[in-house]
Design a protein around this motif. Sequence first.
Motif, PDB file in Angstrom:
ATOM      1  N   UNK A   1       3.740  11.598   4.226  1.00 24.38           N
ATOM      2  CA  UNK A   1       3.970  10.147   4.200  1.00 24.38           C
ATOM      3  C   UNK A   1       4.581   9.676   5.518  1.00 24.38           C
ATOM      4  N   UNK A   2       5.478  10.489   6.063  1.00 20.59           N
ATOM      5  CA  UNK A   2       6.087  10.118   7.345  1.00 20.59           C
ATOM      6  C   UNK A   2       5.026  10.076   8.437  1.00 20.59           C
ATOM      7  N   UNK A   3       4.108  11.038   8.421  1.00 16.35           N
ATOM      8  CA  UNK A   3       3.045  11.068   9.436  1.00 16.35           C
ATOM      9  C   UNK A   3       2.134   9.860   9.283  1.00 16.35           C
TER      10      UNK A   3
ATOM     11  N   UNK B   1       2.870   6.962   7.950  1.00 15.01           N
ATOM     12  CA  UNK B   1       3.578   5.743   8.356  1.00 15.01           C
ATOM     13  C   UNK B   1       3.674   5.652   9.871  1.00 15.01           C
ATOM     14  N   UNK B   2       3.999   6.761  10.502  1.00 17.31           N
ATOM     15  CA  UNK B   2       4.090   6.768  11.967  1.00 17.31           C
ATOM     16  C   UNK B   2       2.752   6.343  12.579  1.00 17.31           C
TER      17      UNK B   2
ATOM     18  N   UNK C   1       0.883  -1.167   0.000  1.00 17.86           N
ATOM     19  CA  UNK C   1       0.000   0.000   0.000  1.00 17.86           C
ATOM     20  C   UNK C   1       0.921   1.217   0.000  1.00 17.86           C
ATOM     21  N   UNK C   2       0.885   1.975  -1.081  1.00 20.12           N
ATOM     22  CA  UNK C   2       1.796   3.118  -1.203  1.00 20.12           C
ATOM     23  C   UNK C   2       1.182   4.335  -0.514  1.00 20.12           C
ATOM     24  N   UNK C   3       1.926   4.909   0.392  1.00 23.09           N
ATOM     25  CA  UNK C   3       1.444   6.082   1.116  1.00 23.09           C
ATOM     26  C   UNK C   3       1.755   7.317   0.284  1.00 23.09           C
TER      27      UNK C   3
ATOM     28  N   UNK D   1       1.787  11.464  -0.752  1.00 26.95           N
ATOM     29  CA  UNK D   1       1.956  12.784  -0.155  1.00 26.95           C
ATOM     30  C   UNK D   1       3.393  13.235  -0.142  1.00 26.95           C
ATOM     31  N   UNK D   2       3.628  14.424   0.399  1.00 27.29           N
ATOM     32  CA  UNK D   2       5.013  14.887   0.519  1.00 27.29           C
ATOM     33  C   UNK D   2       5.646  14.195   1.728  1.00 27.29           C
ATOM     34  N   UNK D   3       6.955  14.333   1.917  1.00 27.73           N
ATOM     35  CA  UNK D   3       7.622  13.607   3.000  1.00 27.73           C
ATOM     36  C   UNK D   3       6.973  13.823   4.376  1.00 27.73           C
ATOM     37  N   UNK D   4       6.528  15.022   4.618  1.00 26.73           N
ATOM     38  CA  UNK D   4       5.855  15.343   5.877  1.00 26.73           C
ATOM     39  C   UNK D   4       4.621  14.442   6.061  1.00 26.73           C
TER      40      UNK D   4
END
Lengths: 321, 264
Positions: free
Chosen positions: B250-252, B254-255, B241-243, B245-248
Motif C-alpha cells: 500500500x505504501x508503494x 501510494x508513493x 479508492x482504497x489501496x 495490500x500489506x503495508x509494503x
Amino acid sequence: MKDIFVLIEHRRGEMRDVSIEMLCGAAGLGGTVVAVLFGKDVDAFAEKAAGYADKVLYVNDPMFENYNSEAYQKALSALIKEHNPGLVLIGNTAQGIDLAPALAVELGAPLVTDITALEMDSDKPKPTRQFYGGKLDAHMVMKDADLYILTVREATFQAGEPSKSGEIVKVDNPVKEEITYRKFVEYVEPEVGEVDITQSTMLVGVGRGIREDKNLPIVEELAKVLGADLAASRAVVDAGWLPADRQVGISGKTVKPKLYLAVGISGAFQHVTGMKGSEVIVAINKDPDAPIFGIADYGIVDDLFKVVPKLTEKIKELKGL
Amino acid sequence: MNMVVCVKRVPDTAESEVHIDASGKDIEKSRLSFGINECDNYAVEEAIQIKERLGGTVTVISLGPKENDEVIRMALAKGGDEAIRLEDEAFDGSDGFAVAKALAAAIKDLEYDIVFTGALADDDGYGVVPAALGELLGVPHATYVKKVEILEDGKRARVGRELEGGLLEFLEIELPCVLGIQTGINEPRYASFKGIKQAAKKEITVKSAADLGLDPSEVGEAGSWAVLEKFTPPVVGEMAEILEGDPEETAAKLAAILKEKGLV
Ligand SMILES: Cc1cc2nc3c(=O)[nH]c(=O)nc-3n(C[C@H](O)[C@H](O)[C@H](O)COP(=O)(O)OP(=O)(O)OC[C@H]3O[C@@H](n4cnc5c(N)ncnc54)[C@H](O)[C@@H]3O)c2cc1C
C-alpha cells in the motif's frame, strides 16, 4: 405554512456564510422567508439578506454590536411572539448553540440541533442529524407544536445567487430593559506560531491515532521527506502534543494544500470542514468505517505505525534520498 | 465556590465499527468500551482546579444506569466531594432537553455558584444541555467555554468562549451560572491511587424521577423535543479508492500515485 425566521449571524463586520445558506435552504420549504437581523449599523447586511429573503426584519442598536445570549434571546423571543413564525432556523455555530436551547426552553418550542438535512412533513420538520461523530445518520421526529426551532450545520444547504428583493423592515429594538447578567468584554485572537499552515502546499495531518507525543517523529519524518508541514486534529492539540496553530478545522485553520495526508484522524465534520478543499486527500486509518474515507481520494485501511514508516521509505527511494 | 459537574458515560466509537441493532434505534454496545464524555472530563478538572484555588465543594451528577458509577467515582477520586446519580426507566430515550430537565430538577435545590457541563456529548452530539439547563434553572449560561476566571468580588466570572477559527470571545457573567466546557481548557489529571481508594468508599445518592418530583411525561421520550425514528448508515459522497495490500504494497502504491500527481 407559516413564516420561516432565519437568524442572520455576523461577527466583526462580516456576515457568516451559514446565514445565506439557511436563507437559501428555507426558500425551498414553502413559507415566507424572513431574515431576522440584530446588530449595530447593519443596514448593509439587511440589504444583502434581502437578496435571499421575502422579508428582512432588522434592529440597529448598540446592544447588538457583539453577540450576547441575553440580548439576543430577549430580542428574538420578542419578535417571535409578535410575528408567530412556524419555524426558526439558527446556525449551529458557537453563537447558535449558545442561544437556541435557552430560547427553545423559554418559548416551549421543540428544538433539534446540528441538523444535516431537512425534510418537511406538511408543516412539521423531519430533520436528520448525526450521532457518534458522523458514523450514523439519525432521523428525528419532532413533537407536534406551533413553532419549531432548528440549528443548522454549516454547508447543510447550498448558498445560491441572490434572486429576491425582500421587503426591508427596520424595527425598534424590542428589548427595553437593560442587559444585566452577561456582558461582552473583548475578542482575543488565536496566537500565531512559526509555521502558517494555511500557506503550506502539502500537509501531513496527524490525529489521536498517533497515541502519544513520543510517536510524533514518525510523522515528522514523513512530512520532512515529502516537504510537507505538520498539521493536526483538535485531539492532538488538546493533548498538548502540537501547538494550537497547527489545528485544522472549524475552531482551527482552513487549509487548501495540494496534498492533505490524514494520519490517524477519524474525520469528524469539525475537522473535515477545515480541510475538505484540499486538492488531493489521502487517509491512513485502521478503521474502515472512519468518516475520513468518505471525503478522501485515496485510503489505506491499516495500522499507521506500519504504513507510515514504509511510505517514508518509498518516498525517499523515489526522491533518491 | 460550590460547584456541580454533570458527567456522562459514553461508548468510545471513534475507533470501532458501529452497528445498528435490530430495533434500528440504537447501536450494539456489547463490544464497545465506555468512558467519560471527553469534554466532561475537562469540566471535572476545571471544577476541581477552582476548588483548589478558592475552596468550596464539587458535586458530581450523572444520569444513567449503575455502570455510570465508574465515571462518577473517577471524578470523586480526582477531588469531587459528593455524587448523585439519576436513574429511572422513565429517563430512557431522553434527548438533550429531557436530560436537562432531570439535571435541573436535581440541581435546583443544591447550593451552587457554578454548574459545569461538557459542551457536547460524544455520542448524540446535541450540545443542548448547557444553555437549556441555564434557562431551566433561571441562571445565565455560556457554552464552548475555554477559559474561566472568577472575579475578585466572587459574584462574577470572566469567561472565554471559543468561536470559529479559534477566536476567543470574553464575557463577564454573573454567578450562579451554567458553563459548558470545551475540550482543551486545561490538562485533566489522572486520579491518584489514594483518591481512587477513598472514592470507592463514598456514597452515591441515587434518585428516581419521582424523587426529583418529575412526572414520567416530562422526561424520557415523552418529555423530549424529538425522538429518534431510526438510524441509517451515513450518506457519504464518493468513497476513497482504497489501496489494497500489506503495508509494503500500500505504501508503494501510494508513493506511486503521489509521484504521478506530481506531489513527490
Ligand atoms: C465546537 C467544536 C469544535 C471543534 N473543532 C475542531 C477542529 O477545529 N478541528 C478538529 O480536528 N476537531 C475539532 N473538534 C473535535 C472533533 O469533533 C473531533 O473530536 C476531533 O477532530 C477528533 O480528532 P481525531 O480524529 O484525531 O481523533 P479520534 O476521533 O479519536 O480519531 C482517531 C482515529 O485514529 C484511528 N487510529 C487509531 N489508531 C490507529 C493506528 N494505529 N493506525 C491507524 N489509525 C488509527 C482511529 O481509527 C480513529 O479513526 C471540535 C469539536 C467541537 C465540539
